[in-house]
Design a protein around this motif. Structure first.
Motif, PDB file in Angstrom:
ATOM      1  N   TYR A   1       0.847  -1.196   0.000  1.00 11.96           N
ATOM      2  CA  TYR A   1       0.000   0.000   0.000  1.00 11.96           C
ATOM      3  C   TYR A   1       0.884   1.248   0.000  1.00 11.96           C
ATOM      4  N   THR A   2       0.510   2.228  -0.834  1.00 13.87           N
ATOM      5  CA  THR A   2       1.213   3.515  -0.888  1.00 13.87           C
ATOM      6  C   THR A   2       0.413   4.542  -0.097  1.00 13.87           C
ATOM      7  N   VAL A   3       1.007   5.031   0.979  1.00  9.86           N
ATOM      8  CA  VAL A   3       0.367   6.022   1.843  1.00  9.86           C
ATOM      9  C   VAL A   3       0.882   7.405   1.439  1.00  9.86           C
ATOM     10  N   THR A   4      -0.016   8.384   1.284  1.00 12.51           N
ATOM     11  CA  THR A   4       0.369   9.747   0.912  1.00 12.51           C
ATOM     12  C   THR A   4      -0.214  10.747   1.899  1.00 12.51           C
ATOM     13  N   VAL A   5       0.480  11.873   2.065  1.00 10.75           N
ATOM     14  CA  VAL A   5      -0.041  12.996   2.829  1.00 10.75           C
ATOM     15  C   VAL A   5       0.039  14.228   1.933  1.00 10.75           C
ATOM     16  N   THR A   6      -1.039  14.994   1.883  1.00 14.98           N
ATOM     17  CA  THR A   6      -1.096  16.241   1.118  1.00 14.98           C
ATOM     18  C   THR A   6      -1.310  17.381   2.104  1.00 14.98           C
ATOM     19  N   VAL A   7      -0.366  18.329   2.126  1.00 10.45           N
ATOM     20  CA  VAL A   7      -0.465  19.488   3.004  1.00 10.45           C
ATOM     21  C   VAL A   7      -0.812  20.704   2.151  1.00 10.45           C
ATOM     22  N   THR A   8      -1.640  21.587   2.698  1.00  6.10           N
ATOM     23  CA  THR A   8      -2.079  22.794   1.997  1.00  6.10           C
ATOM     24  C   THR A   8      -1.880  23.986   2.921  1.00  6.10           C
ATOM     25  N   ASP A   9      -1.301  25.092   2.378  1.00 10.27           N
ATOM     26  CA  ASP A   9      -1.110  26.279   3.202  1.00 10.27           C
ATOM     27  C   ASP A   9      -2.247  27.263   2.994  1.00 10.27           C
ATOM     28  N   SER A  10      -2.195  28.391   3.704  1.00  9.97           N
ATOM     29  CA  SER A  10      -3.286  29.355   3.675  1.00  9.97           C
ATOM     30  C   SER A  10      -3.422  30.037   2.320  1.00  9.97           C
ATOM     31  N   ALA A  11      -2.397  29.968   1.476  1.00  6.59           N
ATOM     32  CA  ALA A  11      -2.468  30.550   0.139  1.00  6.59           C
ATOM     33  C   ALA A  11      -2.922  29.538  -0.898  1.00  6.59           C
ATOM     34  N   GLY A  12      -3.226  28.323  -0.476  1.00  8.98           N
ATOM     35  CA  GLY A  12      -3.683  27.305  -1.407  1.00  8.98           C
ATOM     36  C   GLY A  12      -2.578  26.499  -2.035  1.00  8.98           C
ATOM     37  N   ARG A  13      -1.326  26.729  -1.660  1.00  4.49           N
ATOM     38  CA  ARG A  13      -0.221  25.938  -2.209  1.00  4.49           C
ATOM     39  C   ARG A  13      -0.182  24.582  -1.512  1.00  4.49           C
ATOM     40  N   THR A  14       0.128  23.537  -2.283  1.00  2.17           N
ATOM     41  CA  THR A  14       0.106  22.169  -1.751  1.00  2.17           C
ATOM     42  C   THR A  14       1.443  21.480  -1.968  1.00  2.17           C
ATOM     43  N   ALA A  15       1.669  20.440  -1.184  1.00  4.69           N
ATOM     44  CA  ALA A  15       2.834  19.565  -1.343  1.00  4.69           C
ATOM     45  C   ALA A  15       2.426  18.171  -0.891  1.00  4.69           C
ATOM     46  N   THR A  16       3.041  17.145  -1.478  1.00  2.00           N
ATOM     47  CA  THR A  16       2.680  15.757  -1.202  1.00  2.00           C
ATOM     48  C   THR A  16       3.924  14.933  -0.909  1.00  2.00           C
ATOM     49  N   ALA A  17       3.808  14.025   0.052  1.00  2.00           N
ATOM     50  CA  ALA A  17       4.863  13.059   0.353  1.00  2.00           C
ATOM     51  C   ALA A  17       4.223  11.673   0.413  1.00  2.00           C
ATOM     52  N   ALA A  18       5.018  10.636   0.106  1.00  2.00           N
ATOM     53  CA  ALA A  18       4.489   9.274   0.060  1.00  2.00           C
ATOM     54  C   ALA A  18       5.443   8.306   0.746  1.00  2.00           C
ATOM     55  N   ALA A  19       4.876   7.204   1.248  1.00  2.00           N
ATOM     56  CA  ALA A  19       5.650   6.114   1.847  1.00  2.00           C
ATOM     57  C   ALA A  19       4.883   4.818   1.599  1.00  2.00           C
ATOM     58  N   THR A  20       5.586   3.688   1.688  1.00  2.00           N
ATOM     59  CA  THR A  20       5.002   2.391   1.330  1.00  2.00           C
ATOM     60  C   THR A  20       4.883   1.494   2.547  1.00  2.00           C
ATOM     61  N   VAL A  21       3.744   0.798   2.626  1.00  2.00           N
ATOM     62  CA  VAL A  21       3.519  -0.230   3.650  1.00  2.00           C
ATOM     63  C   VAL A  21       3.526  -1.586   2.958  1.00  2.00           C
ATOM     64  N   GLN A  22       4.371  -2.501   3.451  1.00  2.61           N
ATOM     65  CA  GLN A  22       4.462  -3.846   2.889  1.00  2.61           C
ATOM     66  C   GLN A  22       3.949  -4.840   3.912  1.00  2.61           C
ATOM     67  N   LEU A  23       2.800  -5.456   3.613  1.00  4.12           N
ATOM     68  CA  LEU A  23       2.174  -6.400   4.536  1.00  4.12           C
ATOM     69  C   LEU A  23       2.185  -7.790   3.924  1.00  4.12           C
ATOM     70  N   THR A  24       2.569  -8.780   4.714  1.00  2.00           N
ATOM     71  CA  THR A  24       2.589 -10.172   4.274  1.00  2.00           C
ATOM     72  C   THR A  24       1.557 -10.965   5.055  1.00  2.00           C
ATOM     73  N   ALA A  25       1.167 -12.096   4.475  1.00  2.00           N
ATOM     74  CA  ALA A  25       0.218 -12.964   5.175  1.00  2.00           C
ATOM     75  C   ALA A  25       0.906 -13.596   6.374  1.00  2.00           C
ATOM     76  N   PRO A  26       0.178 -13.827   7.455  1.00  3.26           N
ATOM     77  CA  PRO A  26       0.805 -14.438   8.629  1.00  3.26           C
ATOM     78  C   PRO A  26       1.264 -15.861   8.312  1.00  3.26           C
ATOM     79  N   ALA A  27       2.374 -16.244   8.903  1.00  3.86           N
ATOM     80  CA  ALA A  27       2.894 -17.595   8.692  1.00  3.86           C
ATOM     81  C   ALA A  27       1.949 -18.612   9.319  1.00  3.86           C
ATOM     82  N   THR A  28       1.586 -19.629   8.550  1.00  2.93           N
ATOM     83  CA  THR A  28       0.691 -20.679   9.050  1.00  2.93           C
ATOM     84  C   THR A  28       1.434 -22.007   9.062  1.00  2.93           C
TER      85      THR A  28
END
Length: 481
Positions: free
Chosen positions: A271-298
């Motif tokens: 899963y790619t997680v993103t955050v979008t920040v916006t300032d009072s003038a309407g300018r935006t910036a985005t950063a992203a990070a990845t979550v790697q999830l595996t099935a539990p060992a059975t």
């Protein structure tokens, strides 16, 4: 009549300034009444004839000729500036540069050797490229005037003087500065001209507006599902304006508002997680990070079945234990450990062997066997099964023949029809012959075998004993008429 005097004539006091010794004789002196002749042009005062405009490059347009053989320099008398419509107060007029608005005053200095003459006016003008400058701007200055040879400049800001008729200067602080040009003319006079330059502060340049910078951290970023992940955008920084909103998108369609939030992922995946920040003038910036999830060992799931060996080599109580129906979990199965449940040592079979089953000889009875399967990750699973070595056997007898000396009976021994089969170890008794059941005979699926028993004449019966894995084993049977 007396002849002309050879002594030089002395002009009356009202006749004007005294002419130096190099002036013309009285016979050529100017009288008040006659009209001015062309030869008089050489004796015109500054008020009669203004110096010509300076040539390009700062060189004066008209320069009095230097003294030479047979000629002397004529210094024009000083002009007396009286009241006029342009100069009501009289005095020395100021000349200026109409293009720049600069004005400069003239200093009257008598030429050398004219101590008895009134001062003369030397017109020197300062021309500036601008009257108002900004700190750091270059202002070009030029001194002009008839007979100008050189000039020494002061700029009013305590910096070093400069020389030359054309100079440039830069001021480092705002203010009103008086520029002074101390000139030297060809006839030796040193007039001084002044000009004022207004220097203003340099405008402060505003930096260009910038937007925010987004930062995102995840904790944890990997793991087995289901997993709860915390997102933190608190390290984001504002640009020219403060940050007003934070929107975190988790990559699975769900979102949260705020600098920090948590989310639970129920299933494995990336899963790619993103955050979008916006300032009072309407300018935006985005950063992203990845979550790697595996099935539990059975772990694997073990299964155990118990069967009988078939064939002529079968011996009583032999059983086959099989774990072939076991199912692997998240990793492949690598080994099978069998325990037989009768106190005998177990055995381990590798998954790479040709067969994943174990054979064992049991005594008559019931036992609890087990198998433990182990996968590549070391996870294990165990299954058990009951081993029962007692089965029912049915007997039938049939008179095959008789004789006066006695009777021979054929006895048929049958299995119970079960899938496990029965094993006959031996048949013993008097009168046995043609024994087709002894010797570990295996009866599978209801099959049968026969033995013949001789009963002599006068003997009512014979007794035989059948040893097998049946529940009634050993069993004794009376073979009667």
């Amino acid at each position: 009549m007396p002849g002309p005097s050879t002594a030089p004539a002395t002009p009356p006091a009202s006749a004007g300034p005294r002419v130096p010794s190099s002036a013309p004789s009285p016979s050529t002196a100017r009288t008040p009444t006659p009209a001015r002749t062309p030869s008089d042009q050489t004796r015109r005062t500054p008020s009669d004839q203004a110096p010509s405009a300076p040539r390009a490059g700062g060189a004066p347009g008209t320069t009095p000729p230097p003294p030479g053989p047979g000629r002397t320099r004529t210094t024009p008398p000083a002009a007396v500036a009286g009241p006029s419509s342009q100069n009501p107060g009289g005095g020395t007029p100021l000349t200026g540069d109409p293009g720049t608005g600069q004005r400069s005053g003239d200093t009257r200095n008598p030429p050398p050797g004219s101590d008895n003459q009134p001062p003369v006016t030397a017109a020197v003008t300062i021309e500036a490229s601008t009257a108002t400058a900004t700190v750091g701007d270059v202002v070009r200055l030029r001194a002009t005037g008839a007979g100008l040879v050189s000039a020494t400049w002061s700029f009013g800001d305590n910096t070093s003087q400069a020389t030359g008729t054309n100079v440039s200067h830069t001021w480092t602080a705002p203010g009103r500065y008086t520029v002074t040009a101390s000139a030297t003319l060809t006839d030796g006079r040193t007039p001084i001209a002044n000009a004022e330059i207004v220097v203003t502060a340099k405008p402060v340049e505003q930096p260009p507006a910038t937007g925010p910078t987004a930062q995102l951290a995840l904790d944890p970023a990997t793991g087995n599902a289901p997993l709860t992940v915390a997102a933190d955008a608190g390290a984001s920084t504002a640009g020219s304006n403060p940050i007003t909103t934070y929107v975190i998108a988790w990559g699975d369609g769900s979102t949260d508002n705020g600098r920090r939030a948590t989310h639970t992922y129920p299933q494995a995946g990336t899963y790619t997680v993103t955050v979008t920040v916006t300032d009072s003038a309407g300018r935006t910036a985005t950063a992203a990070a990845t979550v790697q999830l595996t099935a539990p060992a059975t772990p694997p799931k073990a299964a155990l079945s118990v069967g009988n060996f078939s064939g002529s080599s079968y011996v009583s109580g032999a059983r086959a234990l099989s774990a072939s129906q076991s199912v692997a979990g998240s990793s492949p199965i690598v080994s099978y450990r069998y325990e037989f449940g009768d106190g005998s040592p177990g055995t381990t079979i590798q998954s790479t062997d040709n067969y994943q089953l174990a054979g064992h000889h049991y005594a008559i009875g019931t036992y609890q066997a087990s198998v433990t399967v182990t996968d590549q990750n070391g996870l294990q699973s165990t299954a058990t099964a009951t081993v029962d070595t007692e089965y029912s056997i049915s007997f039938a007898k049939q008179a095959a023949s008789s004789s006066p000396g006695g009777t021979t009976w054929t006895v048929t021994i049958s299995g119970n029809g079960g899938s496990n089969g029965e094993a006959i170890q031996s048949v013993t008794g008097e009168g046995l012959r043609d024994d087709g059941c002894s010797g570990y005979k295996f009866l599978m699926g209801g099959s049968s075998c026969t033995v013949q028993v001789d009963v002599p004449s006068g003997t009512p019966s014979r007794v035989i004993t059948v040893r097998s894995n049946a529940r009634n084993n050993p069993a004794t049977y009376d073979v009667a008429r």
